[in-house]
Design an enzyme around this catalytic site. Structure first.
Site, PDB file in Angstrom:
ATOM      1  N   HIS A  62      41.189 -16.339 -56.482  1.00 29.07           N
ATOM      2  CA  HIS A  62      42.152 -16.202 -55.487  1.00 29.07           C
ATOM      3  C   HIS A  62      41.828 -15.367 -54.076  1.00 29.07           C
ATOM      4  CE1 HIS A  62      44.914 -17.017 -58.948  1.00 29.07           C
ATOM      5  NE2 HIS A  62      45.864 -17.025 -58.066  1.00 29.07           N
ATOM      6  N   CYS A 104      37.264 -13.047 -57.766  1.00 29.15           N
ATOM      7  CA  CYS A 104      38.479 -13.699 -58.322  1.00 29.15           C
ATOM      8  C   CYS A 104      38.605 -14.868 -57.441  1.00 29.15           C
ATOM      9  CB  CYS A 104      39.454 -12.812 -58.229  1.00 29.15           C
ATOM     10  SG  CYS A 104      41.097 -13.542 -58.504  1.00 29.15           S
ATOM     11  N   CYS A 144      37.827 -19.761 -62.455  1.00 32.63           N
ATOM     12  CA  CYS A 144      38.683 -18.491 -62.912  1.00 32.63           C
ATOM     13  C   CYS A 144      37.812 -17.592 -63.328  1.00 32.63           C
ATOM     14  CB  CYS A 144      39.725 -18.836 -63.660  1.00 32.63           C
ATOM     15  SG  CYS A 144      40.662 -17.132 -64.232  1.00 32.63           S
ATOM     16  N   GLU A 168      49.444 -15.025 -55.487  1.00 31.11           N
ATOM     17  CA  GLU A 168      50.258 -16.081 -56.213  1.00 31.11           C
ATOM     18  C   GLU A 168      51.638 -16.156 -55.725  1.00 31.11           C
ATOM     19  OE1 GLU A 168      48.307 -17.917 -58.438  1.00 31.11           O
ATOM     20  OE2 GLU A 168      50.005 -19.172 -59.203  1.00 31.11           O
ATOM     21  N   ASP A 178      42.112 -22.950 -63.773  1.00 34.33           N
ATOM     22  CA  ASP A 178      42.531 -21.486 -63.189  1.00 34.33           C
ATOM     23  C   ASP A 178      43.789 -21.045 -63.870  1.00 34.33           C
ATOM     24  OD1 ASP A 178      42.154 -19.187 -61.709  1.00 34.33           O
ATOM     25  OD2 ASP A 178      43.587 -20.022 -60.396  1.00 34.33           O
ATOM     26  N   SER A 179      44.088 -19.767 -63.736  1.00 39.80           N
ATOM     27  CA  SER A 179      45.511 -19.342 -64.156  1.00 39.80           C
ATOM     28  C   SER A 179      46.358 -19.741 -63.052  1.00 39.80           C
ATOM     29  CB  SER A 179      45.376 -17.860 -64.212  1.00 39.80           C
ATOM     30  OG  SER A 179      45.033 -17.263 -63.000  1.00 39.80           O
TER      31      SER A 179
HETATM   32  N1  DGL Z   1      41.955 -16.489 -60.261  1.00 35.47           N
HETATM   33  C1  DGL Z   1      41.792 -15.874 -61.630  1.00 35.47           C
HETATM   34  C2  DGL Z   1      40.391 -15.056 -61.467  1.00 35.47           C
HETATM   35  O1  DGL Z   1      39.207 -15.545 -60.878  1.00 35.47           O
HETATM   36  C3  DGL Z   1      42.538 -14.429 -61.643  1.00 35.47           C
HETATM   37  C4  DGL Z   1      43.886 -14.373 -61.175  1.00 35.47           C
HETATM   38  C5  DGL Z   1      44.636 -13.853 -62.355  1.00 35.47           C
HETATM   39  O2  DGL Z   1      44.735 -12.782 -62.674  1.00 35.47           O
HETATM   40  O3  DGL Z   1      45.140 -14.733 -63.095  1.00 35.47           O
HETATM   41  O4  DGL Z   1      39.885 -14.174 -62.116  1.00 35.47           O
END
Ligand code: DGL
Length: 273
Positions: free
Chosen positions: A191, A189, A75, A157, A12-13
């Protein structure tokens, strides 16, 4: 290390993919896990598809080199931009890859009574059209309302301060979903499950929230069974973490979100792309 003992590697990011890791830890507790948070490059959600493709390929190449028996794109922004090249990389390495997007689309299409489905996601995911394609492929003539939430993953985040400003920002994202009278919302997402209580309150009890976790863990289990590398019953496996940004910050935030001690977080230098 024998093949079954190799870790399942998640990408993931940042800390969002921990919501996916959590499901894996529950569904496949005896497996070993390696999690890479590309936090130096966060957010993915505002990057172009071409940039993301390069970044994702570099990260997956790194994980393959370290040794993994299965790759998990945890992600949505990465999966939208780079699913096909990611699959090719995994295939070339002789291992499987599972990803978010399709599992949630299938669940949402199955459980929605009205056929009105919302998708809340990053700009990169909405722009990439992955959910729209996956939902259209369900063949139910679903009405899909997509909302891009550029600030939501960054708010999470940053440690998710519960301020009035944050609540107002989230309310703004939810408004078009309420107007569309959806009965099912895909949290597009990884997150976003971390703010599910706030979203549920704004949408009301009757709207069902769909996340990737459980379905993607089931897909991983099927793939490992087919490969003959699934660890069945046994003692709890291990997990370890790598990030490209500040490891202390990642550990602090990650521990809070996963609600398990992360242990030492290894920092990797810039990942070659
Ligand atoms: N967790 C990432 C997703 O599922 C996104 C967060 C980001 O913008 O890096 O898209």
């Amino acid at each position: 290390m024998s093949a079954p003992d190799l870790p399942i590697a998640l990408l993931d990011s940042g800390v969002g993919g921990l919501t996916v890791l959590h499901e894996f830890l529950v569904s496949l507790p005896s497996e070993n896990y390696l999690y890479l948070g590309d936090s130096a490059y966060f957010p993915y959600g505002t990057k172009s598809q071409a940039e993301l493709r390069g970044r994702v390929a570099g990260n997956l190449g790194y994980l393959i080199e370290r040794g993994a028996k299965l790759l998990v794109l945890a992600c949505n922004s990465a999966a939208t931009a780079a699913l096909e090249p990611a699959r090719e990389l995994a295939e070339a390495a002789g291992i499987g890859l599972v990803a978010v997007i399709e599992p949630e689309a299938e669940i949402a299409a199955t459980i929605s009574a009205s056929g009105r489905i919302g998708v809340l996601a990053t700009p990169a995911t909405v722009r990439g059209g992955g959910y729209r394609r996956a939902l259209n492929a369900q063949g139910r003539g679903l009405t899909v309302t997509e909302v891009a939430a550029p600030d939501l993953a960054p708010i999470i985040e940053q440690g998710f301060p519960f301020s009035d400003d944050v609540v107002e920002t989230v309310r703004g994202y939810v408004a078009p979903l309420r107007d569309a009278a959806i009965d099912t919302l895909i949290l597009g997402c990884t997150h976003y499950p971390l703010v599910a209580p706030m979203l549920q309150r704004m949408l009301g009890r009757d709207v069902r929230l769909v996340t990737a976790g459980h379905a993607i863990a089931a897909a991983a289990q099927r793939r490992l069974e087919a490969d003959g590398t699934l660890i069945g019953d046994g003692p709890e496996g291990t997990y370890s973490f790598i990030c490209s940004g500040d490891p202390d910050r990642f550990r602090e935030l990650g521990t809070r979100f996963l609600q398990l001690p992360l242990g030492a977080v290894e920092q990797v230098a810039t990942i070659p792309t």
